[in-house]
Design a protein around this motif. Sequence first.
Motif, PDB file in Angstrom:
ATOM      1  N   PHE A 225       2.035  18.931 -14.334  1.00  5.97           N
ATOM      2  CA  PHE A 225       3.003  18.084 -13.640  1.00  5.97           C
ATOM      3  C   PHE A 225       3.918  18.929 -12.747  1.00  5.97           C
ATOM      4  O   PHE A 225       4.146  18.603 -11.586  1.00  5.97           O
ATOM      5  CB  PHE A 225       3.842  17.269 -14.629  1.00  5.97           C
ATOM      6  N   GLU A 226       4.427  20.029 -13.304  1.00  7.62           N
ATOM      7  CA  GLU A 226       5.352  20.847 -12.519  1.00  7.62           C
ATOM      8  C   GLU A 226       4.665  21.510 -11.335  1.00  7.62           C
ATOM      9  O   GLU A 226       5.284  21.736 -10.300  1.00  7.62           O
ATOM     10  CB  GLU A 226       6.019  21.894 -13.421  1.00  7.62           C
ATOM     11  N   ALA A 227       3.373  21.808 -11.491  1.00  9.57           N
ATOM     12  CA  ALA A 227       2.635  22.373 -10.357  1.00  9.57           C
ATOM     13  C   ALA A 227       2.437  21.307  -9.281  1.00  9.57           C
ATOM     14  O   ALA A 227       2.511  21.592  -8.086  1.00  9.57           O
ATOM     15  CB  ALA A 227       1.294  22.919 -10.823  1.00  9.57           C
ATOM     16  N   LEU A 228       2.197  20.062  -9.709  1.00  9.13           N
ATOM     17  CA  LEU A 228       1.992  18.994  -8.730  1.00  9.13           C
ATOM     18  C   LEU A 228       3.303  18.640  -8.028  1.00  9.13           C
ATOM     19  O   LEU A 228       3.327  18.386  -6.824  1.00  9.13           O
ATOM     20  CB  LEU A 228       1.419  17.751  -9.423  1.00  9.13           C
ATOM     21  N   SER A 229       4.405  18.629  -8.778  1.00 10.44           N
ATOM     22  CA  SER A 229       5.674  18.222  -8.183  1.00 10.44           C
ATOM     23  C   SER A 229       6.244  19.324  -7.301  1.00 10.44           C
ATOM     24  O   SER A 229       7.075  19.059  -6.454  1.00 10.44           O
ATOM     25  CB  SER A 229       6.677  17.871  -9.273  1.00 10.44           C
ATOM     26  N   GLY A 230       5.798  20.559  -7.521  1.00 12.65           N
ATOM     27  CA  GLY A 230       6.338  21.652  -6.719  1.00 12.65           C
ATOM     28  C   GLY A 230       7.500  22.346  -7.389  1.00 12.65           C
ATOM     29  O   GLY A 230       8.133  23.209  -6.804  1.00 12.65           O
ATOM     30  N   GLU A 231       7.814  21.968  -8.637  1.00 14.05           N
ATOM     31  CA  GLU A 231       8.844  22.701  -9.372  1.00 14.05           C
ATOM     32  C   GLU A 231       8.350  24.097  -9.706  1.00 14.05           C
ATOM     33  O   GLU A 231       9.134  25.034  -9.817  1.00 14.05           O
ATOM     34  CB  GLU A 231       9.211  21.948 -10.653  1.00 14.05           C
ATOM     35  N   ARG A 232       7.039  24.227  -9.918  1.00 19.34           N
ATOM     36  CA  ARG A 232       6.432  25.562  -9.954  1.00 19.34           C
ATOM     37  C   ARG A 232       5.446  25.621  -8.798  1.00 19.34           C
ATOM     38  O   ARG A 232       4.642  24.699  -8.627  1.00 19.34           O
ATOM     39  CB  ARG A 232       5.677  25.784 -11.269  1.00 19.34           C
ATOM     40  N   LEU A 233       5.492  26.688  -8.049  1.00 23.00           N
ATOM     41  CA  LEU A 233       4.637  26.765  -6.872  1.00 23.00           C
ATOM     42  C   LEU A 233       3.275  27.341  -7.241  1.00 23.00           C
ATOM     43  O   LEU A 233       3.156  28.181  -8.126  1.00 23.00           O
ATOM     44  CB  LEU A 233       5.303  27.628  -5.800  1.00 23.00           C
ATOM     45  N   ALA A 234       2.258  26.845  -6.540  1.00 24.36           N
ATOM     46  CA  ALA A 234       0.905  27.345  -6.750  1.00 24.36           C
ATOM     47  C   ALA A 234       0.748  28.659  -6.002  1.00 24.36           C
ATOM     48  O   ALA A 234       1.475  28.937  -5.051  1.00 24.36           O
ATOM     49  CB  ALA A 234      -0.098  26.321  -6.250  1.00 24.36           C
ATOM     50  N   PRO A 235      -0.205  29.496  -6.456  1.00 24.78           N
ATOM     51  CA  PRO A 235      -0.372  30.776  -5.766  1.00 24.78           C
ATOM     52  C   PRO A 235      -0.915  30.615  -4.336  1.00 24.78           C
ATOM     53  O   PRO A 235      -0.644  31.462  -3.486  1.00 24.78           O
ATOM     54  CB  PRO A 235      -1.360  31.542  -6.650  1.00 24.78           C
TER      55      PRO A 235
END
Lengths: 360, 571
Positions: free
Chosen positions: B352-362
Amino acid sequence: MRLALERRPEQSRTMTVVSPLIAIAITVLVGAIVFSARGLDPLHALYVYFVEPVMTLWSLEELAVKTAPLVLIGVGLAVCFRANLWNIGAEGQFTAGALAGAAIPIMFPEWQSPAALPLMLVAGVLGGIAWAAVPAFLRNRFGVNEILTSLMLVYVAQYLLDWLVRGPWRDPDGYNFPESANFEGWHALPTFGDGRVHLGAVFAVVAVVVLFVFMSRTLKGFEIRVSGEAPRAGGFGGFSRPRTVWFCFALSGGLAGLAGLCEVTGPVGQLQPIISPGYGFTAIIVAFLGRLNPIVVLLAGIVLGISYLGGEAAQIELGVSDKIAQAFQGLLLFLILACDTLIRYRIRIGRRETAVATDA
Amino acid sequence: MTDPRANDPATISAEGAPDEPGGTPVGTGRSSDETTGDANIADAAGIADAADAQNGGYLLEAIDIVKRFGDFTANDGVSLKLRPGRIHALLGENGAGKSTLVKIIYGALQPTAGSLRWQGGRVSVANPAAARRLGIGMVFQHFSLFEALSAVENIALAMPGPFDLAALGERVTRVSAQYGLPLEPGALVADLSVGERQRIEIVRCLLQEPRLLIMDEPTAVLTPQEADQLFVTLRRLAGEGCAVLYISHRLEEVKQLCHEATILRLGRVVANVDPETETAASLARLMVGADVHEVSTEAHASDGPVMLSVSGLSLPSAGPFGVALRSVSLDVRAGEIVAIAGVAGNGQSELFEALSGERLAPARDAISIAGAPCGTAGVTARRRLGAAFVPEERLGHSAVPGFVLSDNVLLTRHASDRAMVGGGFVSQLETRAVAKRVGGRFDVRTSRENPEASALSGGNLQKFVVGRELDRDPRIVVVNQPTWGVDAGAAALVRQALVDMARAGAAVLAISQDLDEIFEIADRVAVISRGELSEAYPARDIDRERVGLLMAGAHETGESAGRAPPPEARA
């Protein structure tokens, strides 16, 4: 009989207002006990301490002199504390601002120009920001606790000041006293009235109004409040916590630096080994007593300003040490924090039997 | 050895109290075990025989346990019987009542009704300390260790009475070697892996010579190799007569390790089975409910454009208890609802956090929203692309508890709603108007106008935070646990709103643990397990049994088959 603290479902708005008043009342009560223990008439002593300072025009002006730096620093700290960031090194940022601004008249004493004072003010603000940037950077980059770093930098700034006024920046015509030359002309802050109240008081009022509007009406102020209250929700809202850290430290450091510059170009008039009776630390109490609300901080600044004047008056009239002012200030902060428990909890008086029953 | 348990009035069984030898049961049983090294448990000790006569040799019996929280019944007449020397699995979905039951056994909760028997004698376990005195040890899923202290110092803190670090260190080394749990007593916890930290917790329990060891999802945080090594230890413990209560979702693991299994569903025991004779599929069916749900005929394949695309997204775990995402790929098209099923803690929040952008993907193109690569863009940029997000945690993540609703509207819509912020200033007129509109459209019931978020009930707050996003008419909705912990009315409203959103052309991704919900709303279903996402299957082509298997890790790559043997060299 037993006392128990019971969690309230919601924060009590009444207690937010009443708790600092209770704290002040208890402080006064403890003061009366201390004075009578010293063999003084407590009522007279309290009168000298808390009332006399606001009874004459002269002392009201002096109150404004003391209150201005407290409020200027206190509003910046209030914003910082709102963001759950604990900058307790305002005293150091105050000193750093004073040094940065004073560098101009000390290094270029001949340069008398209308541009000098604005430049000194800017330098003062930047000096405070630079000092506050260190804890902000360490916190963002390495997760270092900002309480420790900001506090320790206070002593670095104070020793730097001490070395400068005893060494390179000492007044060549000053009979070897550890002082810089006096700041005069365009190097000194304009004053009002009898000549003690200075431009810093105006800055303080402007800062209060601007920050009140800023915190309650702008998106950036909202961002800071969210970041302090629920950092995870802040991240979800798209607000960057590191950016908030930078902003709050720059703001509070800049205001403390401005206060420092105003102090040395105003009431003090030169650099000395000691330029502040602990304004940077007392401003922490101002921020808390002011409920971290800029408008209320102004009132709190006046209360703490009185405690400084009262300390001086008590020393002269009652013959007690002026350290009593610091004792009262410390006691007040302690009691505010204690009384703030009542915002979240209520006191319940229960019977002893219930306690035994639940324990069993 | 003097055993405090023998003096504990709670352990005394009144009825048919046996004569002298049987009257001092507890300590001797253990020591005779140790001296004979007898691994055959059924007749391990004389006292067990004596107890056999009364209670069939059970070490612990939980009888008709009922536990209510308000009007919610977490345990509804649950019975559980554990024998010494047996590894007993406790299975169930999240919310099935496993934790509640275990907390009652460990003394952390008191049952509303029902009783506990320890070696046939009725006991009341007032608190965890009492449980430990009885001989019950527990290893929690989340450890309580001080990172700045060494392993032996952490253990010393938990030991009653004064301690001698050197002597304790020797005991730790001895016990850890004995059970195949290599542990360096002087090692700083901060330097240890999660598996090694767990060993500290286990050794800490073992030093108190437990007769029952409770393990709460021990392998959730372990690598497969560490898990294998743990199984060796647990078997050895069981071989010495210790009972083990093993809580897990991993069915293969339970089949491999456990002698018995009790399966809970919705607070009741649905079956007691022998895991070896069951298949993972049959266990899964018992766990998720045998009543096969008729798949909604409205589910349909969408051929709209791909609105949300994830390709090969890998993210390392953010902390010791986090889950790493491993090469997650998924497409969600306009007009469909894709649901992601899975047991909690398998990477849902991370995804979820990767999709929302709270954690950024590499990588920038790991995630695309409406065709625009945005893996490295933050949550605000993704909202501007038309995406809306609803996290699992309502208070503190979706909403700021101490802020009024209109301020909480501002929280997620300050960038996408032009009317809300002008020149840096917030229009409270606008935020209040939106809060009011959301309240009306989504039936958010409040006691007064514009209250603080914390004053709302769970269901009403969920309606508000979902409504706040849907009110924007987003093109993409990502929602984590859309109806977790809300009342049935609010749940129905939220689900209907999501379905309506999709039918109106939005792409909806719902991450949920609730299989009923998933089969009610989803057009396609994917399953996440240990950070790996399965393919998304059309909902009409997949049944609960298959989903249950996938939840237990059937699609995971390269682990279940070729597990490396435990690294013996380290012992």
